[in-house]
Design a protein around this motif. Sequence first.
Motif, PDB file in Angstrom:
ATOM      1  N   ILE A  92     -24.499 -21.864 -22.349  1.00 31.57           N
ATOM      2  CA  ILE A  92     -25.128 -22.042 -23.656  1.00 31.57           C
ATOM      3  C   ILE A  92     -24.299 -21.312 -24.702  1.00 31.57           C
ATOM      4  N   LEU A  93     -24.089 -21.977 -25.850  1.00 34.44           N
ATOM      5  CA  LEU A  93     -23.421 -21.339 -26.981  1.00 34.44           C
ATOM      6  C   LEU A  93     -24.470 -21.051 -28.047  1.00 34.44           C
ATOM      7  N   LEU A  94     -24.607 -19.799 -28.415  1.00 31.29           N
ATOM      8  CA  LEU A  94     -25.538 -19.368 -29.450  1.00 31.29           C
ATOM      9  C   LEU A  94     -24.755 -19.041 -30.714  1.00 31.29           C
ATOM     10  N   MET A 111     -21.448 -16.807 -31.073  1.00 28.29           N
ATOM     11  CA  MET A 111     -20.655 -16.838 -32.298  1.00 28.29           C
ATOM     12  C   MET A 111     -21.565 -16.371 -33.425  1.00 28.29           C
ATOM     13  N   HIS A 112     -21.016 -15.564 -34.338  1.00 29.35           N
ATOM     14  CA  HIS A 112     -21.820 -15.069 -35.457  1.00 29.35           C
ATOM     15  C   HIS A 112     -21.543 -15.840 -36.743  1.00 29.35           C
ATOM     16  N   ASP A 140     -14.878 -22.912 -36.918  1.00 28.54           N
ATOM     17  CA  ASP A 140     -14.274 -23.423 -35.673  1.00 28.54           C
ATOM     18  C   ASP A 140     -15.303 -23.781 -34.599  1.00 28.54           C
ATOM     19  N   LEU A 141     -16.540 -24.080 -35.008  1.00 27.11           N
ATOM     20  CA  LEU A 141     -17.571 -24.411 -34.024  1.00 27.11           C
ATOM     21  C   LEU A 141     -17.193 -25.651 -33.221  1.00 27.11           C
ATOM     22  N   THR A 142     -16.747 -26.717 -33.892  1.00 20.11           N
ATOM     23  CA  THR A 142     -16.432 -27.952 -33.152  1.00 20.11           C
ATOM     24  C   THR A 142     -15.280 -27.723 -32.180  1.00 20.11           C
ATOM     25  N   ASP A 143     -14.305 -26.901 -32.566  1.00 19.99           N
ATOM     26  CA  ASP A 143     -13.195 -26.603 -31.652  1.00 19.99           C
ATOM     27  C   ASP A 143     -13.692 -25.805 -30.453  1.00 19.99           C
ATOM     28  N   ARG A 144     -14.585 -24.880 -30.689  1.00 21.05           N
ATOM     29  CA  ARG A 144     -15.136 -24.061 -29.598  1.00 21.05           C
ATOM     30  C   ARG A 144     -15.909 -24.950 -28.615  1.00 21.05           C
ATOM     31  N   LEU A 145     -16.692 -25.880 -29.145  1.00 22.94           N
ATOM     32  CA  LEU A 145     -17.448 -26.779 -28.277  1.00 22.94           C
ATOM     33  C   LEU A 145     -16.518 -27.685 -27.477  1.00 22.94           C
ATOM     34  N   SER A 184     -18.071 -35.483 -34.677  1.00 13.81           N
ATOM     35  CA  SER A 184     -16.944 -35.337 -33.754  1.00 13.81           C
ATOM     36  C   SER A 184     -17.146 -36.133 -32.469  1.00 13.81           C
ATOM     37  N   GLY A 185     -18.361 -36.698 -32.311  1.00 15.96           N
ATOM     38  CA  GLY A 185     -18.667 -37.476 -31.114  1.00 15.96           C
ATOM     39  C   GLY A 185     -19.261 -36.657 -29.990  1.00 15.96           C
ATOM     40  N   ASP A 186     -19.527 -35.387 -30.228  1.00 14.16           N
ATOM     41  CA  ASP A 186     -20.092 -34.506 -29.198  1.00 14.16           C
ATOM     42  C   ASP A 186     -21.589 -34.779 -29.059  1.00 14.16           C
ATOM     43  N   GLY A 187     -22.026 -35.110 -27.854  1.00 10.61           N
ATOM     44  CA  GLY A 187     -23.430 -35.412 -27.606  1.00 10.61           C
ATOM     45  C   GLY A 187     -24.218 -34.241 -27.052  1.00 10.61           C
ATOM     46  N   ILE A 188     -23.688 -33.027 -27.157  1.00  6.18           N
ATOM     47  CA  ILE A 188     -24.361 -31.847 -26.628  1.00  6.18           C
ATOM     48  C   ILE A 188     -25.766 -31.724 -27.200  1.00  6.18           C
ATOM     49  N   MET A 189     -26.704 -31.240 -26.377  1.00  8.94           N
ATOM     50  CA  MET A 189     -28.043 -30.967 -26.855  1.00  8.94           C
ATOM     51  C   MET A 189     -27.995 -29.808 -27.851  1.00  8.94           C
TER      52      MET A 189
END
Length: 241
Positions: free
Chosen positions: A6-8, A33-34, A38-43, A72-77
């Motif tokens: 999980i990324l918070l 991450m605070h 760069d969130l999309t790159d991290r994901l 970006s096409g990311d389907g993450i919940m």
Amino acid sequence: MSETRILLVEDDPEICELVVDTLRLEGHAVDVMHEGTDLTDRLATGNYDLLILDRTLPDAEGVELCRAVRASGDGIMILMLTARDAVEDRVEGLQAGADDYLTKPFAFAEMAIRVEALLRRTAKTEPAQAPVLRHGPLTLDRIRKTVEAGSVPIPLTSTEFALLTFLMEHPGRPIDRMELLKKVWGYDFDPHTNVVEVYISYLRRKLSAVTTDVVVQNVRGFGYHLELQNSVSPIGEGRVV
């Protein structure tokens, strides 16, 4: 079962610590991450199962970050945390692509339950059934994760796709809100959210933009179902191929 990741994204240190402690006690691996930079790159490089995203960050607006993740096409919940409790604020978060929201202050036990519900949805395996559903002009392909009306594609988010799939699997009968919450969102309780109504409205809008031959009807007191309009032959309604 492998450990879920999980990324918070949360800037409040106290909330961050409590969320991390709660989720780690539940057996999840949690990165933090605070800021939203760069969130999309991290994901893209982190192989995460769930994103918990604060709505208000020092360098970004959570709704815009949510839109960027979906673009970006990311389907993450995505579970969005927000201190704004107005209906229009919650709706805006869902419109941006969040799968659920939680209003601050919240009980950490409830947060853990919502996280588990979202993770169960990502872990579901497809049942042994035919890969294609048809209902009037609609064709839904479970494997390719596509929906078309005739030959016109209808772009859906993962939650919209799951909602339409369940409605197409049960043609001809109204499905009430609690059944949708359990089967589509994975809740075994009522979280007192209007997420079903919001996603029904999204689905109606996307269907109506492509076809007027099938609509999502609300049978007052009973629930929702897909209804073919008079111009469409009912032959093959709801069948699988």
